[in-house]
Design a protein around this motif. Structure first.
Motif, PDB file in Angstrom:
ATOM      1  N   SER A   7       7.499   0.700  -0.520  1.00  0.00           N
ATOM      2  CA  SER A   7       7.318   1.451  -1.753  1.00  0.00           C
ATOM      3  C   SER A   7       6.954   2.870  -1.598  1.00  0.00           C
ATOM      4  O   SER A   7       6.650   3.360  -0.722  1.00  0.00           O
ATOM      5  CB  SER A   7       6.319   0.754  -2.797  1.00  0.00           C
ATOM      6  OG  SER A   7       5.173   0.671  -2.218  1.00  0.00           O
ATOM      7  N   ASP A  21       4.522   3.022   1.268  1.00  0.00           N
ATOM      8  CA  ASP A  21       3.528   1.826   1.751  1.00  0.00           C
ATOM      9  C   ASP A  21       4.446   0.978   2.317  1.00  0.00           C
ATOM     10  O   ASP A  21       5.662   0.689   1.783  1.00  0.00           O
ATOM     11  CB  ASP A  21       2.782   1.395   0.548  1.00  0.00           C
ATOM     12  CG  ASP A  21       1.729   2.289   0.146  1.00  0.00           C
ATOM     13  OD1 ASP A  21       0.823   1.912  -0.744  1.00  0.00           O
ATOM     14  OD2 ASP A  21       1.615   3.220   0.870  1.00  0.00           O
ATOM     15  N   THR A  23       4.212  -3.212   2.788  1.00  0.00           N
ATOM     16  CA  THR A  23       3.227  -4.304   2.724  1.00  0.00           C
ATOM     17  C   THR A  23       3.975  -5.429   3.606  1.00  0.00           C
ATOM     18  O   THR A  23       5.043  -5.719   3.084  1.00  0.00           O
ATOM     19  CB  THR A  23       3.075  -4.745   1.310  1.00  0.00           C
ATOM     20  OG1 THR A  23       2.429  -3.598   0.730  1.00  0.00           O
ATOM     21  CG2 THR A  23       2.029  -6.062   1.347  1.00  0.00           C
ATOM     22  N   GLU A  26       0.491 -11.339   6.381  1.00  0.00           N
ATOM     23  CA  GLU A  26      -0.702 -11.230   6.935  1.00  0.00           C
ATOM     24  C   GLU A  26      -0.502 -11.364   8.740  1.00  0.00           C
ATOM     25  O   GLU A  26      -1.173 -10.759   9.328  1.00  0.00           O
ATOM     26  CB  GLU A  26      -2.011 -11.970   6.528  1.00  0.00           C
ATOM     27  CG  GLU A  26      -3.112 -12.047   7.296  1.00  0.00           C
ATOM     28  CD  GLU A  26      -4.257 -12.784   6.488  1.00  0.00           C
ATOM     29  OE1 GLU A  26      -3.817 -13.531   5.597  1.00  0.00           O
ATOM     30  OE2 GLU A  26      -5.266 -13.092   6.876  1.00  0.00           O
ATOM     31  N   SER A  71      -3.527   2.373   7.825  1.00  0.00           N
ATOM     32  CA  SER A  71      -3.239   1.172   7.531  1.00  0.00           C
ATOM     33  C   SER A  71      -4.551   0.645   6.636  1.00  0.00           C
ATOM     34  O   SER A  71      -5.538   1.220   6.542  1.00  0.00           O
ATOM     35  CB  SER A  71      -3.422  -0.144   8.499  1.00  0.00           C
ATOM     36  OG  SER A  71      -4.645   0.040   9.271  1.00  0.00           O
ATOM     37  N   ASP A  72      -4.202  -0.141   5.752  1.00  0.00           N
ATOM     38  CA  ASP A  72      -5.158  -0.808   4.916  1.00  0.00           C
ATOM     39  C   ASP A  72      -5.156  -2.387   5.217  1.00  0.00           C
ATOM     40  O   ASP A  72      -4.269  -3.075   4.351  1.00  0.00           O
ATOM     41  CB  ASP A  72      -4.638  -0.574   3.042  1.00  0.00           C
ATOM     42  CG  ASP A  72      -5.606  -0.988   2.011  1.00  0.00           C
ATOM     43  OD1 ASP A  72      -5.514  -0.624   1.007  1.00  0.00           O
ATOM     44  OD2 ASP A  72      -6.624  -1.974   2.549  1.00  0.00           O
ATOM     45  N   SER A  73      -6.182  -2.790   5.795  1.00  0.00           N
ATOM     46  CA  SER A  73      -6.273  -4.286   6.214  1.00  0.00           C
ATOM     47  C   SER A  73      -6.168  -5.246   4.838  1.00  0.00           C
ATOM     48  O   SER A  73      -5.518  -6.180   4.943  1.00  0.00           O
ATOM     49  CB  SER A  73      -7.442  -4.509   7.118  1.00  0.00           C
ATOM     50  OG  SER A  73      -7.305  -3.764   8.047  1.00  0.00           O
ATOM     51  N   PRO A  74      -7.236  -4.992   3.913  1.00  0.00           N
ATOM     52  CA  PRO A  74      -7.297  -6.041   2.937  1.00  0.00           C
ATOM     53  C   PRO A  74      -5.872  -6.392   2.388  1.00  0.00           C
ATOM     54  O   PRO A  74      -5.535  -7.355   1.872  1.00  0.00           O
ATOM     55  CB  PRO A  74      -8.320  -5.508   1.926  1.00  0.00           C
ATOM     56  CG  PRO A  74      -8.937  -4.826   2.682  1.00  0.00           C
ATOM     57  CD  PRO A  74      -8.241  -4.026   3.746  1.00  0.00           C
ATOM     58  N   ARG A  75      -5.095  -5.249   2.298  1.00  0.00           N
ATOM     59  CA  ARG A  75      -3.782  -5.237   1.690  1.00  0.00           C
ATOM     60  C   ARG A  75      -2.427  -5.594   2.587  1.00  0.00           C
ATOM     61  O   ARG A  75      -1.298  -5.567   2.190  1.00  0.00           O
ATOM     62  CB  ARG A  75      -3.490  -3.790   0.751  1.00  0.00           C
ATOM     63  CG  ARG A  75      -4.503  -3.881  -0.244  1.00  0.00           C
ATOM     64  CD  ARG A  75      -4.192  -2.456  -1.222  1.00  0.00           C
ATOM     65  NE  ARG A  75      -2.701  -2.168  -1.405  1.00  0.00           N
ATOM     66  CZ  ARG A  75      -2.158  -1.292  -1.307  1.00  0.00           C
ATOM     67  NH1 ARG A  75      -2.564  -0.202  -0.520  1.00  0.00           N
ATOM     68  NH2 ARG A  75      -0.933  -1.145  -1.642  1.00  0.00           N
ATOM     69  N   ASN A  76      -2.851  -5.433   3.800  1.00  0.00           N
ATOM     70  CA  ASN A  76      -1.755  -5.638   4.731  1.00  0.00           C
ATOM     71  C   ASN A  76      -0.783  -4.694   4.775  1.00  0.00           C
ATOM     72  O   ASN A  76       0.445  -4.998   4.849  1.00  0.00           O
ATOM     73  CB  ASN A  76      -1.252  -7.458   4.722  1.00  0.00           C
ATOM     74  CG  ASN A  76      -2.102  -8.432   4.961  1.00  0.00           C
ATOM     75  OD1 ASN A  76      -3.062  -8.127   5.664  1.00  0.00           O
ATOM     76  ND2 ASN A  76      -1.741  -9.554   4.224  1.00  0.00           N
ATOM     77  N   THR A  77      -1.143  -3.451   4.308  1.00  0.00           N
ATOM     78  CA  THR A  77      -0.201  -2.267   4.321  1.00  0.00           C
ATOM     79  C   THR A  77      -0.561  -1.425   5.372  1.00  0.00           C
ATOM     80  O   THR A  77      -1.542  -0.885   5.923  1.00  0.00           O
ATOM     81  CB  THR A  77      -0.535  -1.965   2.829  1.00  0.00           C
ATOM     82  OG1 THR A  77      -0.400  -3.106   1.846  1.00  0.00           O
ATOM     83  CG2 THR A  77       0.475  -0.868   2.456  1.00  0.00           C
ATOM     84  N   TRP A  79       0.669   2.663   5.532  1.00  0.00           N
ATOM     85  CA  TRP A  79       1.307   3.588   4.778  1.00  0.00           C
ATOM     86  C   TRP A  79       1.584   5.006   5.767  1.00  0.00           C
ATOM     87  O   TRP A  79       0.912   4.994   6.840  1.00  0.00           O
ATOM     88  CB  TRP A  79       0.292   4.264   3.575  1.00  0.00           C
ATOM     89  CG  TRP A  79      -1.028   3.997   3.848  1.00  0.00           C
ATOM     90  CD1 TRP A  79      -2.190   3.449   3.625  1.00  0.00           C
ATOM     91  CD2 TRP A  79      -1.770   5.299   4.313  1.00  0.00           C
ATOM     92  NE1 TRP A  79      -3.367   3.978   3.944  1.00  0.00           N
ATOM     93  CE2 TRP A  79      -3.115   5.120   4.445  1.00  0.00           C
ATOM     94  CE3 TRP A  79      -1.211   6.699   4.980  1.00  0.00           C
ATOM     95  CZ2 TRP A  79      -4.104   6.094   4.711  1.00  0.00           C
ATOM     96  CZ3 TRP A  79      -2.166   7.592   5.324  1.00  0.00           C
ATOM     97  CH2 TRP A  79      -3.501   7.294   5.488  1.00  0.00           C
TER      98      TRP A  79
END
Length: 126
Positions: A7, A21, A23, A26, A71-77, A79
């Motif tokens: 996205s 991003d 996503t 996991e 990266s954004d671990s909680p969101r498995n993303t 960017w």
């Protein structure tokens, strides 16, 4: 079916910024190298950034100093932050995942990529 969801693409003007991003599931986020490629019209696909599961980031020389990845671990993303965009950055940008998670291999060749996103268009207007 493994789905990598990109996205954030769009139309911007020279000098502006854009963030993409990606996503992923996991288990992909935890074990695979997550990379961004781009393909401009008439050109080969180019690897421009990669994150390994340990959080180390790699960038191609062509975008160093303007692009960053994290990266954004909680969101498995994962960017890709793109700054000071130029018309030559115009391309379809693809998220990709590869195992084993060797980012230097990913950036050198897309032959080992296991999964691809559908791509998102980035257009930089002069």
């Amino acid at each position: 079916e493994v789905e990598l969801v990109e996205s954030g693409g769009g139309l911007v003007q020279v000098g502006e910024s854009l963030r993409l991003d990606c996503t992923v599931p996991e288990y992909i986020f935890g074990d695979y190298a997550i990379a961004w490629f781009r393909q401009a019209p008439g050109k080969e696909r180019e690897g421009i950034s990669c994150m390994n599961p340990g959080g180390r980031a790699y960038l191609a020389d062509s975008v160093k100093g303007r692009f960053t990845t994290s990266s954004d671990s909680p969101r498995n993303t994962v960017w890709l932050q793109m700054r000071r965009l130029m018309p030559e950055d115009t391309a379809v940008y693809f998220c990709a995942a590869q195992y084993p998670a060797r980012c230097w291999d990913v950036l050198a060749s897309d032959a080992g990529v296991n999964y691809w996103g559908k791509g998102t268009q980035v257009t930089v207007s002069p």
